[in-house]
Design an enzyme around this catalytic site. Structure first.
Site, short mmCIF file in Angstrom:
data_model
loop_
_atom_site.label_atom_id
_atom_site.label_comp_id
_atom_site.label_asym_id
_atom_site.label_seq_id
_atom_site.Cartn_x
_atom_site.Cartn_y
_atom_site.Cartn_z
CD GLU A 109 -3.25 -1.76 -0.35
OE1 GLU A 109 -2.99 -2.73 -1.01
OE2 GLU A 109 -3.94 -0.85 -1.11
CD GLU A 147 -2.35 -5.60 -3.14
OE1 GLU A 147 -2.26 -4.45 -2.98
OE2 GLU A 147 -3.25 -6.27 -3.80
CG HIS A 185 -0.72 -0.63 -3.23
ND1 HIS A 185 -1.53 -1.28 -3.90
CD2 HIS A 185 0.02 0.02 -4.23
CE1 HIS A 185 -1.50 -1.03 -5.12
NE2 HIS A 185 -0.39 -0.48 -5.60
CD GLU A 209 -6.68 -6.64 -5.49
OE1 GLU A 209 -6.97 -5.49 -5.50
OE2 GLU A 209 -5.74 -7.15 -5.03
CD GLU A 260 -6.76 -2.15 -4.04
OE1 GLU A 260 -6.99 -3.47 -4.17
OE2 GLU A 260 -5.92 -1.67 -3.31
CG HIS A 262 -3.99 -5.62 -8.10
ND1 HIS A 262 -3.79 -5.01 -6.97
CD2 HIS A 262 -2.96 -5.12 -8.90
CE1 HIS A 262 -2.61 -4.53 -6.81
NE2 HIS A 262 -2.08 -4.38 -8.11
#
Lengths: 189, 87
Positions: free
Chosen positions: A35, A64, A67, A135, A165, A168
């Site tokens: 991340e 991110e 995360h 990702e 992910e 994204h």
């Protein structure tokens, strides 16, 4: 600039102290496809990429960091009650001798994070394809960690992150289409 | 260390997390679909809902955001526990 909000993006729970899972999970904290790499990669690309996708890079880069905070919370909760003996048994003896229980930006093998994990090519398509690959690699890493984990509470949070992910990657692929469309339009007129 | 938090803290926080997740998802979607009128309407409705939930939460449990995006009580309560990793 950024504002801090005193909440996690998604609730993080762990069933029990388990420093070995923390050792695996640190891959997503300070590993190549983790991340930290993701956040720094996207936010850094914004300055040289076409205006049409700067918003997306800003927003995913910001997510991110949320995360990263979830991973840190997981590692903290998995290790906070561990004895030095438990740390050693989990393969974290070397970590403990250097950092005690402090978090550190390193991968599962203990290698410190490096900027060499991320590139900035300056070519919008090359940069976005790297983002898509990043990702997909992060998604795969989450799956491998879920496979290694028998903690249902931890896995709930990891599954949320794995799904992010996928989203994204989808948005970055749409961004590529937007840039290709814009490039083709410029050629016509 | 974190002090004990009441059950309602978790319920209200969970509701905020849910609404803010909808907003984050819509935001990313709108970044690549800026002409979707219905999605923008949803985005603005949820933005209103998020503000209302946060005002209610902050009156009971203190500020959610720093740098003046939330009001402070006396004494300054931004640094009070629990932090997100402590709950």
């Amino acid at each position: 600039m950024w504002y801090y909000e005193k909440k996690l993006q998604y609730p993080v729970k762990v069933s029990e102290c388990n420093p070995m899972l923390a050792k695996f999970l640190i891959e997503q904290y300070g590993g190549a496809d983790g991340e930290l790499s993701a956040a720094l990669r996207y936010l850094n690309q914004r300055y040289s990429i076409p205006d049409k996708v700067v918003g997306l890079l800003t927003d995913i880069g910001t997510e991110e960091f949320a995360h990263l905070e979830m991973i840190a919370t997981m590692v903290y909760k998995l290790t906070k009650d561990a004895t030095p003996e438990q740390m050693k048994a989990a393969g974290l003896g070397a970590h403990y001798s250097n950092h005690d229980k402090a978090l550190y930006y390193e991968n599962a093998a203990g290698t410190p994070w490096t900027a060499a994990y991320i590139t900035a090519k300056g070519d919008p398509i090359a940069d976005l394809y790297e983002d898509i690959a990043a990702e997909e690699k992060a998604r795969a890493t989450y799956q491998w960690i879920i496979n290694l984990s028998d903690d249902p509470d931890l896995n709930d949070g990891l599954k949320f992150l794995r799904e992010r992910e996928i989203i994204h990657s989808l948005r970055f692929r749409e961004a590529v289409e937007i840039l290709i469309e814009e490039r083709d339009r410029k050629k016509i007129f | 260390m974190a002090k004990q938090v009441p059950k309602e803290f978790y319920q209200l926080l969970r509701e905020i997390q849910e609404v803010d997740f909808v907003l984050l998802e819509l935001n990313l979607y709108l970044d690549t679909h800026p002409d979707d009128y219905d999605a923008i309407e949803q985005f603005n409705n949820f933005s209103q809902r998020s503000r209302e939930l946060k005002i209610n939460f902050e009156q009971q449990f203190g500020p959610l955001m720093g740098f003046g995006a939330s009001y402070s009580n006396y004494p300054f309560d931004w640094g009070n526990t629990p932090w997100p990793w402590q709950v």
